[in-house]
Design a protein around this motif. Structure first.
Motif, PDB file in Angstrom:
ATOM      1  N   THR A  99     -17.122  -2.540  -3.415  1.00  0.00           N
ATOM      2  CA  THR A  99     -16.819  -3.719  -2.556  1.00  0.00           C
ATOM      3  C   THR A  99     -14.779  -3.116  -2.700  1.00  0.00           C
ATOM      4  O   THR A  99     -13.952  -2.963  -3.196  1.00  0.00           O
ATOM      5  CB  THR A  99     -16.868  -5.368  -2.974  1.00  0.00           C
ATOM      6  N   ARG A 100     -15.092  -3.091  -0.557  1.00  0.00           N
ATOM      7  CA  ARG A 100     -12.882  -3.309  -0.668  1.00  0.00           C
ATOM      8  C   ARG A 100     -12.643  -3.999  -1.195  1.00  0.00           C
ATOM      9  O   ARG A 100     -13.103  -5.775  -0.848  1.00  0.00           O
ATOM     10  CB  ARG A 100     -13.167  -2.544   0.345  1.00  0.00           C
ATOM     11  N   LEU A 101     -11.546  -4.436  -2.161  1.00  0.00           N
ATOM     12  CA  LEU A 101     -11.159  -5.280  -2.257  1.00  0.00           C
ATOM     13  C   LEU A 101      -9.924  -6.172  -1.540  1.00  0.00           C
ATOM     14  O   LEU A 101      -8.732  -5.355  -0.722  1.00  0.00           O
ATOM     15  CB  LEU A 101      -9.939  -5.298  -3.561  1.00  0.00           C
ATOM     16  N   THR A 102      -9.867  -7.363  -0.246  1.00  0.00           N
ATOM     17  CA  THR A 102      -9.583  -7.705   0.570  1.00  0.00           C
ATOM     18  C   THR A 102      -8.060  -8.577  -0.104  1.00  0.00           C
ATOM     19  O   THR A 102      -8.437  -8.856  -1.326  1.00  0.00           O
ATOM     20  CB  THR A 102      -9.855  -8.773   0.948  1.00  0.00           C
ATOM     21  N   PRO A 103      -7.165  -9.491   0.499  1.00  0.00           N
ATOM     22  CA  PRO A 103      -6.447 -10.076  -0.092  1.00  0.00           C
ATOM     23  C   PRO A 103      -6.462 -10.965  -0.505  1.00  0.00           C
ATOM     24  O   PRO A 103      -6.349 -11.829  -1.860  1.00  0.00           O
ATOM     25  CB  PRO A 103      -5.852 -10.352   0.642  1.00  0.00           C
ATOM     26  N   TYR A 104      -8.357 -11.729  -0.036  1.00  0.00           N
ATOM     27  CA  TYR A 104      -8.690 -13.086  -0.774  1.00  0.00           C
ATOM     28  C   TYR A 104      -9.536 -12.970  -2.085  1.00  0.00           C
ATOM     29  O   TYR A 104      -9.668 -13.774  -3.006  1.00  0.00           O
ATOM     30  CB  TYR A 104      -9.553 -13.927   0.508  1.00  0.00           C
ATOM     31  N   CYS A 121      -5.237  -4.438  -3.447  1.00  0.00           N
ATOM     32  CA  CYS A 121      -5.471  -4.457  -2.152  1.00  0.00           C
ATOM     33  C   CYS A 121      -5.814  -3.963  -1.313  1.00  0.00           C
ATOM     34  O   CYS A 121      -4.911  -2.821  -2.084  1.00  0.00           O
ATOM     35  CB  CYS A 121      -4.515  -5.651  -1.653  1.00  0.00           C
ATOM     36  N   GLY A 122      -7.249  -3.704  -1.124  1.00  0.00           N
ATOM     37  CA  GLY A 122      -7.668  -2.398  -0.338  1.00  0.00           C
ATOM     38  C   GLY A 122      -8.425  -1.125  -0.925  1.00  0.00           C
ATOM     39  O   GLY A 122      -9.071  -0.330  -0.358  1.00  0.00           O
ATOM     40  N   GLU A 145     -18.505   1.285   6.280  1.00  0.00           N
ATOM     41  CA  GLU A 145     -17.589   0.732   7.430  1.00  0.00           C
ATOM     42  C   GLU A 145     -17.384   0.627   8.243  1.00  0.00           C
ATOM     43  O   GLU A 145     -16.470   1.577   9.208  1.00  0.00           O
ATOM     44  CB  GLU A 145     -16.371   0.064   6.546  1.00  0.00           C
TER      45      GLU A 145
END
Length: 424
Positions: free
Chosen positions: A166-171, A51-52, A340
């Motif tokens: 892509t930045r990995l989000t919790p979703y 994550c992140g 970003e």
């Protein structure tokens, strides 16, 4: 005597100031064009650790999600056609079975998330039924696939879930887990070096005399790098000596992917960093002296393919310089496909603010919610030394070069770096 004369001449030339100021957008474009990343290192990590991080390869669904028709709630699986004549006055009676298959006039109990029994094509909610022994009464008709989540309704096999970069989000991580991934490839974090300069600067935690100040810039800039997801190496403090500065920059560039320096970049006799950079490698300084307020002395350089940010020693100016150049550089080094940006909010200015014609001005502001509207209060600041103004702010407003200021009541765009306080 000759050395003294040359040194005195350098000081006199510097004190004449910047003869021209470079447009900020032009400097950023030219600088980013002068360096690139040849290859990103990758690492495979478990989902708990990604994550992140920045995704290094596309996530493609290997199966449908869900991979079977499933119940959306607790209830009974039936054939919808058996419910068409049901009403409050004339409920339909069905026989409850436990065979995994529903035939004419039959129903089978299911729970949320459970697979749909063979032959069933609708779910009647538990609370809309009356059960007596092995018989079930329903009082309203259903439509095909009522309360049913169909196979592939969420995600189809072969569908692109997230692109590399892509930045990995919790979703995204949660969706990857739902699709059965337990490991993902991500880019390794870039290493950013930070070097402070100045005879008056000392490390936090050491003793200071009345003419010295603690170095807060490395702390702030390190945190801003970490916030974006980069790793940081602290290269300490270099005295105002061009040989020492050059040596420390050379040492740093052997290890890091990019370097940030603070201090020694204005027009004083001891502002030696741009000269030191130009001694080391090519192409050297790309721009120095920007049409910017604060942070006019900011410079950007490239040494043998590695980006160097030459930031002011004044804390706020260093922060603004990083916002413009550091943020862009770190995002590229992370492997992100897009910059970003800070979240942007429209709000109304509570009073007028002044700018400088010909210079892009960054105004620290505090945004608050007032009677359902977002209102912007400029935060008073005498100069770029006032780091406390950053803690009193939650965003900044940019006054463009062609404006002398902004008017009271004007709607402005706020780049948000903090939260808006709401009374609860």
């Amino acid at each position: 005597m000759a050395v003294y004369f040359v040194w005195k001449l350098i000081i006199v030339v510097k004190l004449h100031g910047f003869q021209t100021l470079t447009n900020v957008d032009t400097a950023l474009k030219d600088w980013l064009s002068a360096w690139s990343i040849k290859q990103f290192s990758q690492i495979e990590l478990p989902l708990a650790d990604v994550c992140g991080r920045i995704l290094a390869e596309d996530i493609i669904a290997l199966d449908d999600l869900p991979c079977f028709n499933r119940s959306a709630m607790d209830g009974y699986a039936i054939r919808y056609i058996d419910s068409l004549n049901a009403s409050q006055l004339s409920p339909v009676k069905l026989m409850v079975v436990e065979t995994g298959e529903v035939g004419v006039g039959q129903a089978e109990q299911v729970w949320t998330g459970g697979s749909l029994p063979k032959g069933a094509d609708a779910i009647v909610m538990l609370e809309n039924t009356v059960r007596a022994g092995n018989f079930l009464e329903i009082c309203s008709p259903l439509t095909p696939y009522s309360n049913v989540i169909l196979r592939g309704e969420d995600v189809k096999k072969g569908q692109l879930i997230a692109k590399a970069g892509t930045r990995l989000t919790p979703y995204i991580v949660g969706l990857a887990a739902a699709l059965g991934f337990n490991m993902l490839k991500v880019y390794k974090k870039p290493l950013i070096g930070i070097l402070a300069t100045g005879n008056e600067i000392v490390e936090v935690g050491t003793q200071v005399n009345e003419h010295q100040i603690f170095d807060s810039n490395k702390v702030v800039l390190s945190a801003m790098c970490w916030e974006l997801g980069a790793e940081v190496i602290d290269f300490g403090i270099a005295k105002d000596n061009v040989e020492e500065i050059s040596e420390k920059i050379c040492q740093a560039l052997k290890t890091v992917d990019a370097l940030i320096t603070t201090g020694g970049t204005s027009i004083g006799g001891l502002d030696l960093v741009p000269d030191a950079v130009n001694r080391i490698g090519t192409p050297g300084v790309i721009a120095h002296g920007l049409a910017l307020r604060p942070a006019m002395p900011t410079g950007v350089a490239v040494i043998d393919g590695k980006p160097v940010m030459i930031l002011s020693g004044n804390p706020v100016a260093a922060i603004i310089g990083f916002e413009i150049f550091g943020r862009s550089a770190v995002c590229r080094l992370l492997g992100l496909t897009k910059l970003e940006q800070r979240p942007v909010l429209k709000a109304v200015l509570s009073r007028k603010v002044s700018g400088v014609l010909g210079r892009k001005t960054y105004v620290r502001v505090f945004v608050k919610l007032c009677m359902g509207n977002f209102v912007v209060d400029p935060v008073s600041a005498k100069g770029s030394n006032s780091i406390s103004t950053m803690t009193k702010s939650n965003g900044y407003v940019i006054i463009p070069e062609n404006r002398e200021g902004l008017k009271e009541g004007e709607t402005v765009l706020v780049q948000m770096f903090g939260n808006i306080e709401v009374e609860v």
